[in-house]
Write a protein that holds these residues in place. Structure first.
Motif, PDB file in Angstrom:
ATOM      1  N   UNK A 164       0.883  -1.266   0.126  1.00  0.00           N
ATOM      2  CA  UNK A 164       0.073  -0.024  -0.263  1.00  0.00           C
ATOM      3  C   UNK A 164       0.694   1.420  -0.022  1.00  0.00           C
ATOM      4  N   UNK A 165       1.862   1.336   0.707  1.00  0.00           N
ATOM      5  CA  UNK A 165       2.888   2.520   0.680  1.00  0.00           C
ATOM      6  C   UNK A 165       3.494   2.587  -0.582  1.00  0.00           C
ATOM      7  N   UNK A 166       3.962   1.482  -1.225  1.00  0.00           N
ATOM      8  CA  UNK A 166       4.482   1.823  -2.662  1.00  0.00           C
ATOM      9  C   UNK A 166       3.526   2.076  -3.472  1.00  0.00           C
ATOM     10  N   UNK A 167       2.273   1.592  -3.440  1.00  0.00           N
ATOM     11  CA  UNK A 167       1.254   2.068  -4.032  1.00  0.00           C
ATOM     12  C   UNK A 167       0.952   3.268  -4.135  1.00  0.00           C
ATOM     13  N   UNK A 168       1.069   3.961  -2.850  1.00  0.00           N
ATOM     14  CA  UNK A 168       0.722   5.234  -2.613  1.00  0.00           C
ATOM     15  C   UNK A 168       1.822   6.141  -2.911  1.00  0.00           C
ATOM     16  N   UNK A 169       3.137   5.706  -2.913  1.00  0.00           N
ATOM     17  CA  UNK A 169       4.082   6.359  -3.454  1.00  0.00           C
ATOM     18  C   UNK A 169       4.188   6.409  -5.018  1.00  0.00           C
ATOM     19  N   UNK A 170       3.806   5.328  -5.638  1.00  0.00           N
ATOM     20  CA  UNK A 170       3.640   5.373  -7.177  1.00  0.00           C
ATOM     21  C   UNK A 170       2.651   6.240  -7.538  1.00  0.00           C
ATOM     22  N   UNK A 171       1.689   6.133  -6.979  1.00  0.00           N
ATOM     23  CA  UNK A 171       0.439   7.393  -7.196  1.00  0.00           C
ATOM     24  C   UNK A 171       1.011   8.759  -6.938  1.00  0.00           C
ATOM     25  N   UNK A 172       1.881   9.025  -6.159  1.00  0.00           N
ATOM     26  CA  UNK A 172       2.217  10.239  -5.861  1.00  0.00           C
ATOM     27  C   UNK A 172       3.351  10.791  -7.081  1.00  0.00           C
ATOM     28  N   UNK A 173       4.164   9.780  -7.543  1.00  0.00           N
ATOM     29  CA  UNK A 173       5.093  10.002  -8.698  1.00  0.00           C
ATOM     30  C   UNK A 173       4.395  10.089  -9.790  1.00  0.00           C
TER      31      UNK A 173
END
Length: 223
Positions: A164-173
């Motif tokens: 979930x954290x990686x997904x959120x980071x990818x969303x931010x990027x």
């Protein structure tokens, strides 16, 4: 051999035992013993047919060969001393020995039954202990499996959180890249507009300069 030992033991016990008030004598190995009213055969018989082996209470002993006794019926009279014995007769001893032997056998059978019951109970306890041990082992294995599942669940939860954290980071990027792309698109359109304007301006300049750069035709003096 055992019977003789029992007989000897009984004789020894009987020889060491005495009544506090009166001595006991037994009718010797005779079929019957008459009890008379006096110490002699001339006296009348007051109790007849006392069987051999009957215990008699000795009340008085004389030197005339007669003893005054009391029978189990309570009759007091005189009997011939030669037919009395200080110990029970062999038949009586043998009967008592057989009774004691039978009693010992019964007690032995009871002990054997108790031993068998105890052995059976012990075997049941051992079987129960083995069953409990198996159940304990199964519970340990089940607990280990539950711990493994719990550990896997914890790991899955941690991995899910990481994803979930990686997904959120990818969303931010992705949002950053999208904004940058939009900015680049806008910049590109602006560059194209500037380039078009420059080209138009260059064309106008060229259009103005080309006539000026064209040489004028001179008059031919040789004409």
């Amino acid at each position: 051999m055992i019977i003789f030992r029992v007989l000897f033991s009984v004789l020894l016990v009987l020889a060491c035992t005495a009544h506090a008030q009166a001595k006991t004598a037994w009718v010797d190995d005779q079929i019957y013993l008459p009890v008379r009213a006096g110490a002699g055969t001339q006296f009348r018989i007051i109790e007849n047919a006392v069987p051999s082996g009957t215990p008699l209470e000795v009340l008085e002993t004389t030197d005339t060969g007669y003893t005054r006794v009391r029978t189990p019926k309570g009759t007091e009279g005189w009997v011939s001393s030669q037919y009395l014995s200080d110990t029970p007769i062999a038949a009586d001893l043998l009967r008592r020995a057989n009774q004691e032997l039978e009693q010992a056998r019964n007690e032995l059978n009871q002990v054997k039954e108790q031993l068998s019951a105890t052995t059976k109970e012990r075997n049941q306890l051992e079987s129960s202990e083995a069953s409990l041990s198996d159940q304990s082992q199964e519970l340990k294995e089940e607990l280990q499996r539950i711990k493994s599942i719990a550990a896997d669940s914890i790991n899955l939860e941690r991995r899910n959180r990481e994803l979930l954290e990686e997904n959120q980071k990818i969303r931010n990027d992705l949002e950053v890249l999208t904004a940058e792309n939009e900015r680049l698109e806008a910049s590109k359109e602006s560059d194209f507009m500037l380039l078009g304007a420059g080209l138009v301006l260059g064309g106008v300049v060229l259009a103005l300069l080309i006539p000026m750069l064209k040489p004028t035709r001179k008059t031919d003096n040789w004409a």
